[in-house]
Write an enzyme that holds these catalytic residues in place. Structure first.
Site: not given
Length: 148
Positions: A30-32
């Site tokens: 995932t991204d942040t």
């Protein structure tokens, strides 16, 4: 030393004309914001296709080692519908749509429950180790027909 079944890597399974491959979204996917990065859907689908071949009795490693050939993606069309998120349980469903002499077209869906998150049409060509198209082994074609 004995190996317990639970000590072996997860393997998807054949269900009728589909191959099903379950996975979980980890932090690294995932991204942040906790949303799955778009390219990771391709990784999920690649793992599912590789596992589908294994479930069909196709040994990619042996074919590579003995010079029979390898599959390579030659065309890919993907549609993203909804985002997957951290800790989601996903299922990649793969179905062989078309079998040709030197290629196959596979439709794949990444699901979260009943929701389609992403779907793709993937064409793979069977190639010599030198990169030239080659007819797929007949036994492999017959195995694919079980999912067509």
């Amino acid at each position: 030393m004995s190996v317990e079944p639970s000590d072996l890597p997860y393997s998807g399974y054949l269900s009728g004309r589909d191959h099903r491959f379950a996975l979980r979204v980890y932090f690294e996917d995932t991204d942040t914001g906790g949303i799955v990065y778009h390219a990771n859907y391709l990784r999920y689908m690649e793992r599912a296709r590789s596992d589908m071949l294994r479930c069909l009795g196709i040994n990619q490693r042996a074919a590579l080692d003995d010079g029979t050939g390898v599959y390579a993606v030659t065309d890919l069309s993907i549609r993203y519908r909804r985002p997957a998120k951290l800790e989601d349980d996903l299922l990649v469903i793969s179905k062989v749509e078309e079998i040709r002499a030197a290629s196959c077209r596979i439709h794949q869906r990444v699901m979260r429950g009943d929701e389609i998150l992403a779907e793709a049409d993937v064409t793979v060509a069977f190639l010599t180790p030198g990169g030239k198209p080659r007819r797929q082994p007949q036994a492999w074609v017959e195995a694919f027909k079980r999912l067509n």
